[in-house]
Scaffold this motif. Structure first.
Motif, short mmCIF file in Angstrom:
data_model
loop_
_atom_site.label_atom_id
_atom_site.label_comp_id
_atom_site.label_asym_id
_atom_site.label_seq_id
_atom_site.Cartn_x
_atom_site.Cartn_y
_atom_site.Cartn_z
N VAL A 229 0.84 -1.20 0.00
CA VAL A 229 0.00 0.00 0.00
C VAL A 229 0.87 1.25 0.00
O VAL A 229 0.64 2.20 -0.74
CB VAL A 229 -0.94 0.00 1.23
N ILE A 230 1.92 1.23 0.81
CA ILE A 230 2.85 2.37 0.87
C ILE A 230 3.42 2.64 -0.51
O ILE A 230 3.54 3.78 -0.94
CB ILE A 230 4.00 2.05 1.86
N ALA A 231 3.73 1.55 -1.22
CA ALA A 231 4.34 1.69 -2.55
C ALA A 231 3.42 2.43 -3.51
O ALA A 231 3.87 3.09 -4.44
CB ALA A 231 4.66 0.31 -3.12
N GLU A 232 2.11 2.34 -3.27
CA GLU A 232 1.16 2.99 -4.16
C GLU A 232 1.14 4.51 -3.95
O GLU A 232 0.69 5.24 -4.81
CB GLU A 232 -0.26 2.44 -3.91
N ILE A 233 1.55 4.97 -2.79
CA ILE A 233 1.23 6.36 -2.47
C ILE A 233 2.41 7.22 -2.03
O ILE A 233 2.38 8.44 -2.17
CB ILE A 233 0.10 6.38 -1.41
N ALA A 234 3.48 6.58 -1.50
CA ALA A 234 4.50 7.40 -0.84
C ALA A 234 5.64 7.79 -1.78
O ALA A 234 5.96 7.09 -2.74
CB ALA A 234 5.05 6.65 0.35
N ASP A 235 6.26 8.96 -1.49
CA ASP A 235 7.49 9.36 -2.18
C ASP A 235 8.69 8.93 -1.36
O ASP A 235 9.76 8.66 -1.88
CB ASP A 235 7.56 10.88 -2.33
N ARG A 236 8.47 8.92 -0.04
CA ARG A 236 9.56 8.59 0.86
C ARG A 236 8.99 7.65 1.92
O ARG A 236 7.80 7.72 2.22
CB ARG A 236 10.05 9.87 1.52
N VAL A 237 9.83 6.80 2.49
CA VAL A 237 9.33 5.84 3.46
C VAL A 237 10.15 5.91 4.75
O VAL A 237 11.38 5.97 4.72
CB VAL A 237 9.38 4.40 2.91
N LEU A 238 9.44 5.94 5.87
CA LEU A 238 10.09 5.79 7.16
C LEU A 238 9.75 4.40 7.66
O LEU A 238 8.57 4.04 7.70
CB LEU A 238 9.56 6.81 8.17
N VAL A 239 10.76 3.62 8.01
CA VAL A 239 10.50 2.28 8.51
C VAL A 239 10.70 2.30 10.02
O VAL A 239 11.76 2.71 10.50
CB VAL A 239 11.44 1.25 7.86
N MET A 240 9.68 1.89 10.75
CA MET A 240 9.80 1.89 12.22
C MET A 240 9.77 0.47 12.75
O MET A 240 9.06 -0.39 12.24
CB MET A 240 8.67 2.71 12.84
N TYR A 241 10.58 0.25 13.76
CA TYR A 241 10.59 -1.06 14.40
C TYR A 241 10.77 -0.87 15.90
O TYR A 241 11.76 -0.29 16.34
CB TYR A 241 11.73 -1.92 13.83
N ARG A 242 9.80 -1.32 16.67
CA ARG A 242 9.82 -1.23 18.13
C ARG A 242 10.22 0.15 18.64
O ARG A 242 11.12 0.28 19.48
CB ARG A 242 10.75 -2.29 18.71
N GLY A 243 9.61 1.17 18.10
CA GLY A 243 9.84 2.53 18.58
C GLY A 243 11.01 3.23 17.93
O GLY A 243 11.19 4.43 18.13
N ASP A 244 11.82 2.49 17.18
CA ASP A 244 12.97 3.12 16.52
C ASP A 244 12.67 3.40 15.06
O ASP A 244 11.94 2.64 14.41
CB ASP A 244 14.19 2.18 16.57
N LEU A 245 13.26 4.46 14.56
CA LEU A 245 13.20 4.73 13.13
C LEU A 245 14.43 4.05 12.52
O LEU A 245 15.55 4.50 12.70
CB LEU A 245 13.25 6.25 12.90
N VAL A 246 14.21 2.92 11.84
CA VAL A 246 15.37 2.15 11.39
C VAL A 246 15.81 2.51 9.98
O VAL A 246 16.95 2.26 9.60
CB VAL A 246 15.13 0.62 11.49
N GLU A 247 14.92 3.04 9.18
CA GLU A 247 15.34 3.44 7.84
C GLU A 247 14.47 4.58 7.35
O GLU A 247 13.26 4.61 7.58
CB GLU A 247 15.25 2.23 6.88
N ASP A 248 15.11 5.54 6.69
CA ASP A 248 14.39 6.70 6.14
C ASP A 248 14.98 6.94 4.77
O ASP A 248 16.12 7.38 4.64
CB ASP A 248 14.60 7.91 7.08
N ASN A 249 14.22 6.59 3.73
CA ASN A 249 14.79 6.69 2.40
C ASN A 249 13.68 6.91 1.37
O ASN A 249 12.50 6.75 1.68
CB ASN A 249 15.54 5.40 2.08
N ASP A 250 14.08 7.28 0.14
CA ASP A 250 13.05 7.45 -0.87
C ASP A 250 12.51 6.08 -1.29
O ASP A 250 13.15 5.06 -1.10
CB ASP A 250 13.60 8.22 -2.08
N ILE A 251 11.32 6.09 -1.85
CA ILE A 251 10.60 4.86 -2.09
C ILE A 251 11.34 3.89 -3.00
O ILE A 251 11.32 2.68 -2.80
CB ILE A 251 9.19 5.18 -2.63
N TYR A 252 12.06 4.43 -4.00
CA TYR A 252 12.78 3.55 -4.93
C TYR A 252 13.88 2.80 -4.20
O TYR A 252 14.04 1.60 -4.36
CB TYR A 252 13.34 4.35 -6.11
#
Lengths: 595, 353
Positions: A229-252
């Protein structure tokens, strides 16, 4: 995407803790990110990863009594009218102006997000009147009607007058979106806005959000547990895991070159549509968490490599299905009908019927998994209950192993219950909260006289708990101590307790996170091999059904649209409805269009 | 089904309830020892007079015939012997005459009390205003207290205020009314009488020599407080739990997210939705109070339906007992229909089936 655009929201060292009498939970652990004007940011992570908490803390909507946010955390919002404001340290009056006026939110559950006792139109009007006191009621009304038309509610006047319960889930979510847009905010937060909706509706809502975002030049924070679903709409993605922001990058980059092992696991554990896998990769194929809570990568392999190792060759899949259907069927359903009274006359006699299941015929072969797809209201659940005689069919027959289930009574029916089991969707309500896990598993064994002494019963229950990869000590615990995935494992153990031959999984993984879902699906397949089980696997999610099933049956409005081998249904759908269903699956095609 | 069809069906069902109540009470009454004729005339009456009275009251007939005769008296359309005496007794409007019989329309005739020597309808009409006044004031007190304390308790959830309110309401629920009635009457009507200026007993309407029927509002205070105590306690807890359920609903969050003030969200989102179950239970209680609060009326000698019922039970006054039962079941049936209608107005999700 951020090039040249002004930052509109800067989250700095956001840390959110919840303090209750007996516990202290760190829900969000020092995360920082920036949102730019008109940018669409996806936030992905499993439940409990802190994505919703982050969203709510932006609007100051967390329950004040238990929430602790340290002084060093800031959320800077660049407001056009008020200048730069720290949303975490501002007055309630300012916060009220911003909420709904400059930053608005769409929640996950359209069913419960609208006040049930007021008309939809009034509720949207309320948002306008709260922020623009100069607007007259008549003007506000006109604006709401205009908004309704803009979000695709063509019958705007009727929707305006309707109460929330009179609308469908998709319509309610459109009303919510209209409400969020009412004061043309700079930022819209969408918290899993399509998770509770059917795929075809989800597709339309996602398209609408994208359009509106561009039209109004809003920044969008889109929260989801589903990368598709995120792939359909986002330009950039924040990946969160157990309260941490583990990755912040553009969708590609997220899709083609994920850096964090958790992101890779998340990408891999969604069942692929184009190939058939032996088993799904899980998070734990990519990462492990050390006792100190540190995440470590387990493999250097890419997602594609891991998937490639598990592909079943095309011929093998075909041979398997051909072999299956040559056997005597285990279950034969003939012209099954289930009607419910829709209207009654003065004396309570039904005068109109709702055809929930309307003349359905099919076979299930021993050892097969028959997938059953359809949207809500298509009759999937009613059909499964009628097969098990949990409700009485209006007409038609069900033969299980040659015996007529529809005609069975009393002890014969009870004996049959041993052979046919069901696993329900909601693991929270399908376990009695007052019984220990052990008792819940033991009870069916005792009822059917499958164990004699209580020691034997306990040993068998513990053995089953191990089979579903829980600890034997869990025998003594109560359901509330377990997570959704663990509860679903308990439900599976309970279904297995009576040594059934046939299990219906009714949306058994639908309420679970994708990563947990993969583990449960693998478990179901392992158990099927081990105990020679036959499944009917019901889901609204075609990709899950395709991974699990040998053959797929598509239901629409109480009837079977088509039935056939999974690959065939997916690649050459004959019915128009199936085609629409397949097209609606979110998979971020735009990401693969670019070289 | 439309709302009107629904009401019609409920009225029909209510009529059946009503008939079975009459039937049950009438026949149960036959099991009681004692002869009404003897009770009316006293122990030393001669057998002839007794036999005459029994004939007049219809007590010489078989029980089932007695019941049919009673129903005939009650029915607005009935058949009577065409005599001058009957015309006076029933005050009917003749429709069709055949010989000495006549088919008539009339106001339901509830017969005369054996004991008070007055028409039952007159006794009930005298008692009802007292009971209604008591029930309404008790309910108003209960609702006011419950909505305030219940909301306060929900808002301060988990604090000492909340615990205190829960504790007191639990006591309020568990204390029986005959006990709380005695305590309240003794404490405020006797021990603290000089300070409160309230009497221990008396009704809203009392005859005073030289003045006639006068209204005594001061008599209402203590019985209404006592009577309202239990519903207040129960409704407080209902309001509290209902609000706690609502408070964490998504639509409440939506309300805040729209930028509405706390007060507006509280009234339009939380309280308004929490009200539905509270109103249903409150109406049920109201119906119960309307049919007479036996203990409270007895303790405070409040001349309401409850006191009338107790007195007639002591004197085997069948017509009055039947009258009270009739009134009670009618009130229950009507109020229950009213609950459904109110619920439908409060909550648009309710459909009539």
């Amino acid at each position: 995407m951020a090039n040249g655009k002004k930052p509109i929201l800067r989250v700095e060292n956001l840390r959110v803790e919840f303090h209750t009498e007996d516990r202290r939970v760190v829900a969000v652990n020092d995360i920082s990110f920036t949102l730019h004007e008109g940018e669409s940011v996806g936030v992905v992570g499993e439940s409990g990863s802190g994505k919703t908490v982050t969203a709510l803390s932006i609007l100051g909507l967390l329950p004040p009594v238990i929430t602790r946010i340290p002084e060093k955390s800031h959320i800077w919002f660049a407001s056009e009218t008020l200048g730069e404001i720290d949303l975490l340290h501002t007055s309630p009056r300012i916060l009220r102006q911003i909420r709904g006026g400059q930053i608005s939110i769409v929640f996950q559950e359209p069913m419960t997000s609208l006040n049930p006792v007021f008309r939809c139109g009034e509720q949207v009007m309320e948002a306008i009147l709260a922020h623009e006191p100069d607007v007259s009621k008549q003007e506000a009304r006109e604006r709401v009607l205009e908004l309704f038309r803009r979000v695709g509610l063509d019958d705007a006047h009727r929707i305006f007058r309707s109460y929330p319960h009179q609308l469908s889930g998709g319509q309610k979510q459109r009303v919510m979106i209209a409400m969020a847009l009412a004061c043309t905010p700079k930022i819209v937060i969408a918290d899993e806005p399509t998770t509770a909706l059917d795929v075809t509706v989800q597709k339309k809502i996602l398209e609408l959000l994208r359009e509106l975002q561009e039209e109004y030049n809003m920044a969008l924070i889109f929260i989801s547990h589903d990368l598709g679903v995120i792939a359909e709409i986002a330009d950039r993605v924040l990946v969160m895991y157990r309260g941490d922001l583990v990755e912040d990058n553009d969708i590609y980059s997220i899709f083609h070159n994920p850096r964090h092992p958790y992101t890779r696991g998340l990408l891999a554990c969604r069942p692929p549509l184009d190939v058939k896998l032996r088993s799904l990769p899980t998070l734990w194929d990519f990462m492990e968490v050390t006792p100190e809570g540190e995440i470590r990568a387990k493999t250097e392999k890419s997602v594609e490599e891991v998937l490639a190792e598990r592909v079943i060759p095309r011929e093998e899949v075909q041979r398997r299905v051909e072999h299956l259907v040559q056997q005597e069927p285990l279950l034969v359903v003939r012209d099954l009908k289930v009607y419910f009274p829709a209207r009654r006359n003065l004396l309570g006699k039904p005068v109109a019927w709702f055809h929930a299941v309307d003349g359905v015929s099919f076979e299930v072969y021993p050892g097969e998994t028959l997938g059953l797809v359809g949207e809500s209201g298509s009759g999937k659940t009613t059909l499964s209950r009628a097969i098990l005689r949990l409700i009485d069919p209006t007409d038609g027959t069900v033969l299980f192993d040659g015996k007529n289930v529809t005609a069975m009574e009393g002890s014969a029916l009870r004996a049959l219950r041993r052979e046919m089991q069901i696993i329900f969707q909601d693991p929270y309500s399908s376990l009695n909260p007052r019984l220990t896990v052990g008792y819940a598993i033991e009870e069916p064994m005792r009822v059917h006289g499958l164990c004699s002494s209580s020691g034997e019963c306990r040993d068998r229950a513990m053995e089953l708990l191990e089979k579903v990869k829980l600890e034997p000590e869990h025998y003594y615990r109560y359901p509330h101590e377990f997570s959704g995935g663990q509860r679903q494992r308990i439900c599976i153990a309970r279904a297995l307790a009576v040594q059934p031959r046939f299990i219906i999984c009714d949306e058994a993984v639908s309420s679970l996170d994708v990563s947990v879902q993969a583990e449960i699906l693998n478990l179901l397949n392992q158990l099927k091999e081990e105990y020679n089980l036959t499944y009917i696997f019901i889901s609204h999610d075609l990709s899950v059904v395709k991974f699990m099933s040998d053959r797929i049956m598509v239901m629409y409005r109480g009837r079977i649209e088509e039935i056939g081998p999974s690959e065939e249904i997916y690649e050459n759908p004959r019915s128009e409805y199936t085609r629409r269903l397949i097209e609606a699956i979110p998979r971020g095609e735009r990401l693969y269009a670019r070289p | 089904m439309t709302r009107w069809q629904y009401i019609l069906r409920r009225l029909g069902a209510g009529f059946l309830v009503w008939l079975s109540v009459l039937f049950a009470i009438f026949f149960l009454f036959q099991l009681l020892p004692g002869d009404p004729a003897r009770l009316i005339l006293g122990q030393r009456a001669d057998p002839e007079t007794i036999a005459l009275l029994r004939k007049e009251l219809g007590l010489d007939q078989p029980v089932f015939i007695q019941f049919l005769l009673y129903l005939n008296d009650l029915s607005p359309i009935s058949i009577h012997e065409n005599t001058e005496e009957n015309r006076k007794k029933y005050n009917y409007l003749p429709l069709v005459r055949f010989d000495e019989w006549v088919l008539v329309v009339k106001v339901p005739y509830l017969r005369r009390s054996y004991h008070f020597r007055q028409p039952v309808s007159k006794l009930l009409l005298e008692a009802l205003p007292n009971t209604v006044a008591l029930a309404v004031s008790a309910m108003v007190i209960a609702l006011a207290v419950a909505l305030f304390l219940g909301s306060l308790s929900a808002i301060t959830y988990g604090s000492w205020v909340d615990s205190l309110i829960v504790a007191f309401s639990t006591i309020g629920i568990s204390v029986p009314s005959f006990f709380s009635g005695l305590v309240v009457a003794w404490l405020f009507g006797y021990v603290l009488a000089d300070w409160t200026g309230l009497p221990m007993g008396g009704s809203l309407f009392e005859y005073e020599p030289g003045y006639g029927l006068t209204v005594h509002l001061e008599n209402l205070v203590l019985p209404a407080l006592t009577l309202g105590l239990r519903p207040a306690a129960i409704l407080t807890q209902m309001t509290r739990s209902s609000m706690l359920d609502i408070m964490y609903e998504h639509f409440v969050l939506t309300g805040y997210a729209k930028g509405l003030s706390r007060g507006r969200v509280f009234f339009k989102y939380i309280l308004r939705n929490a009200l539905n179950p509270v109103v249903t239970v409150a109406t049920g209680w109201f119906a119960a109070l309307l049919t007479g609060a036996f203990f409270i009326e007895y303790i405070f000698s409040w001349k309401g339906v409850g006191l009338l019922a107790v007195q007639s039970l002591k004197t085997l006054d069948l017509p009055v007992i039947m009258g009270v039962a009739l009134l009670a079941s009618t009130i229950f049936v009507l109020i229950n229909i009213a609950v459904d209608i109110i619920y439908g107005l409060l909550d648009p999700r309710v459909s009539y089936r």
